[in-house]
Write an enzyme that holds these catalytic residues in place. Structure first.
Site, PDB file in Angstrom:
ATOM      1  N   LYS A  77      47.234 -11.243 -11.641  1.00 53.94           N
ATOM      2  CA  LYS A  77      48.519 -10.542 -11.712  1.00 53.94           C
ATOM      3  C   LYS A  77      48.903 -10.152 -13.140  1.00 53.94           C
ATOM      4  CE  LYS A  77      50.674 -12.420  -7.584  1.00 53.94           C
ATOM      5  NZ  LYS A  77      51.787 -13.191  -7.051  1.00 53.94           N
ATOM      6  N   GLY A 138      59.590 -24.877 -10.396  1.00 55.87           N
ATOM      7  CA  GLY A 138      58.450 -24.066 -10.818  1.00 55.87           C
ATOM      8  C   GLY A 138      58.899 -22.899 -11.675  1.00 55.87           C
ATOM      9  N   ALA A 139      58.011 -22.478 -12.578  1.00 55.45           N
ATOM     10  CA  ALA A 139      58.356 -21.386 -13.502  1.00 55.45           C
ATOM     11  C   ALA A 139      57.114 -20.541 -13.803  1.00 55.45           C
ATOM     12  CB  ALA A 139      58.960 -21.948 -14.783  1.00 55.45           C
ATOM     13  N   GLY A 140      56.257 -20.360 -12.805  1.00 57.40           N
ATOM     14  CA  GLY A 140      55.051 -19.551 -12.980  1.00 57.40           C
ATOM     15  C   GLY A 140      55.316 -18.084 -12.666  1.00 57.40           C
ATOM     16  N   GLY A 141      54.250 -17.359 -12.306  1.00 60.07           N
ATOM     17  CA  GLY A 141      54.368 -15.917 -12.067  1.00 60.07           C
ATOM     18  C   GLY A 141      55.285 -15.580 -10.900  1.00 60.07           C
ATOM     19  N   ARG A 163      57.717 -28.539 -14.624  1.00 55.51           N
ATOM     20  CA  ARG A 163      56.963 -29.572 -15.350  1.00 55.51           C
ATOM     21  C   ARG A 163      56.909 -29.240 -16.840  1.00 55.51           C
ATOM     22  NH1 ARG A 163      50.744 -30.148 -13.682  1.00 55.51           N
ATOM     23  NH2 ARG A 163      50.797 -27.962 -14.291  1.00 55.51           N
ATOM     24  N   PRO A 165      59.040 -27.478 -19.309  1.00 56.31           N
ATOM     25  CA  PRO A 165      60.381 -26.887 -19.385  1.00 56.31           C
ATOM     26  C   PRO A 165      60.425 -25.606 -20.220  1.00 56.31           C
ATOM     27  CG  PRO A 165      60.438 -29.236 -19.925  1.00 56.31           C
ATOM     28  CD  PRO A 165      59.002 -28.860 -19.816  1.00 56.31           C
ATOM     29  N   GLY A 251      57.295 -20.094   3.956  1.00 55.88           N
ATOM     30  CA  GLY A 251      56.710 -19.220   2.937  1.00 55.88           C
ATOM     31  C   GLY A 251      56.265 -17.857   3.439  1.00 55.88           C
TER      32      GLY A 251
END
Ligand SMILES: NC(=O)c1ccc[n+]([C@@H]2O[C@H](COP(=O)([O-])OP(=O)(O)OC[C@H]3O[C@@H](n4cnc5c(N)ncnc54)[C@H](OP(=O)(O)O)[C@@H]3O)[C@@H](O)[C@H]2O)c1
Length: 269
Positions: A77, A138-141, A163, A165, A251
């Site tokens: 991505k 979570g803070a991914g794509g 995890r 921050p 989901g």
């Protein structure tokens, strides 16, 4: 085949879902039946491309006149976003694409519909996030796209527990700087209490025996538990929430509500 049109012919326009590996992708199973139902001379194929071959694969497709575009998933991505000639607003803010259109002049154009699909799925299930306080784990794509879409949808507060921050802080900072949104903050130790909705955007739950993304002990009885993992359909976290009597949101809704958006963008539907 007597009396029937062969499914793939010399005139068929083809589309792809690119991943590495591609064995888990769902888009071909979603798009091909729609093509057949609508009588479109289109086919979608899985493309399994290792990162080191991505550039050569994309360059080859740029010159392929019957190739229309692709849905994009892990791990391409962000790299594919860098290769696009233009990016839509969500792709610019997230730095990630999940759909790329290949035009006849050899240019390619990306955008990201993960967040729009997630919010559309929530609304369709009567869980409008407007005015709500949301905890995103979570803070991914995927999280970046969902954070922007939740802000666009008018959430009151968006707290991000991750995890690492720093990645949550970066999302809050970029949404404030690029989107003017001030309601986002990193909350690395949030226990899930006093929020209207919790969404898991981590990959925890994809594999058996993993930790839960968030222990549910402090979560109130009216909090919606939303997942974005599609396989398994009922993650351990959703099962734990349902065992406690909490309302859950699965989901698959997120992809289900992106099909028309992605299909229209890449010219497949
Ligand atoms: N339903 C849909 O349409 C849809 C669309 C896109 C993605 N997804 C799903 O969303 C999930 C995330 O995808 P992505 O592209 O955002 O992945 P990503 O960019 O790799 O982000 C992964 C996230 O999971 C966290 N994480 C991973 N392992 C962890 C662990 N052991 N403990 C705590 N946190 C952990 C990471 O934390 P750190 O930042 O600390 O590493 C990060 O926040 C995947 O399961 C994917 O299948 C679903």
């Amino acid at each position: 085949m007597t009396g029937q049109m062969p499914w793939v012919t010399g005139t068929t326009r083809f589309f792809a879902t690119i991943a590495n590996p591609a064995d888990h992708v769902r888009a071909p199973m979603v798009f091909n039946p729609i093509f057949a139902k609508r009588g479109l001379d289109h086919v979608m194929v899985p493309m399994s491309v290792p990162p080191e071959s991505l550039k050569v694969a994309i360059d080859g497709l740029r010159g392929t006149s019957n190739f229309g575009g692709m849905a994009v998933t892990i791990p391409h991505k962000m790299e594919l976003a860098k290769m696009c000639d233009t990016l839509g607003p969500t792709a610019q803010l997230t730095g990630a694409v999940n759909a790329v259109r290949f035009d006849a002049d050899g240019t390619i154009h990306g955008d990201n519909f993960d967040g729009a699909g997630f919010v559309a799925g929530l609304r369709r299930q009567d869980h409008d996030p407007a005015g709500r306080t949301v905890l995103m784990v979570g803070a991914g794509g995927a999280a970046r796209a969902i954070a922007l879409a939740l802000c666009d949808a008018g959430v009151e507060r968006l707290l991000i527990r991750n995890r690492t921050p720093e990645k949550a802080e970066a999302i809050a900072e970029e949404l404030a700087r690029l989107g003017g949104y001030r309601q986002v903050e990193s909350a690395p130790t949030h226990d899930g209490g006093d929020v209207d909705m919790i969404v898991n955007t981590t990959s925890l739950g994809l594999h058996e025996g993993e930790d839960l993304p968030l222990v549910l002990d402090a979560v109130g009885a009216n909090t919606l538990i939303a997942e974005i993992i599609m396989v398994p359909e009922r993650t351990d976290w959703l099962a734990a929430a349902e065992a406690r009597g909490l309302t859950t949101h699965y989901g698959h809704h997120m992809l289900d509500h992106q099909v028309e958006l992605i299909g229209t963008f890449i010219g497949a539907l």
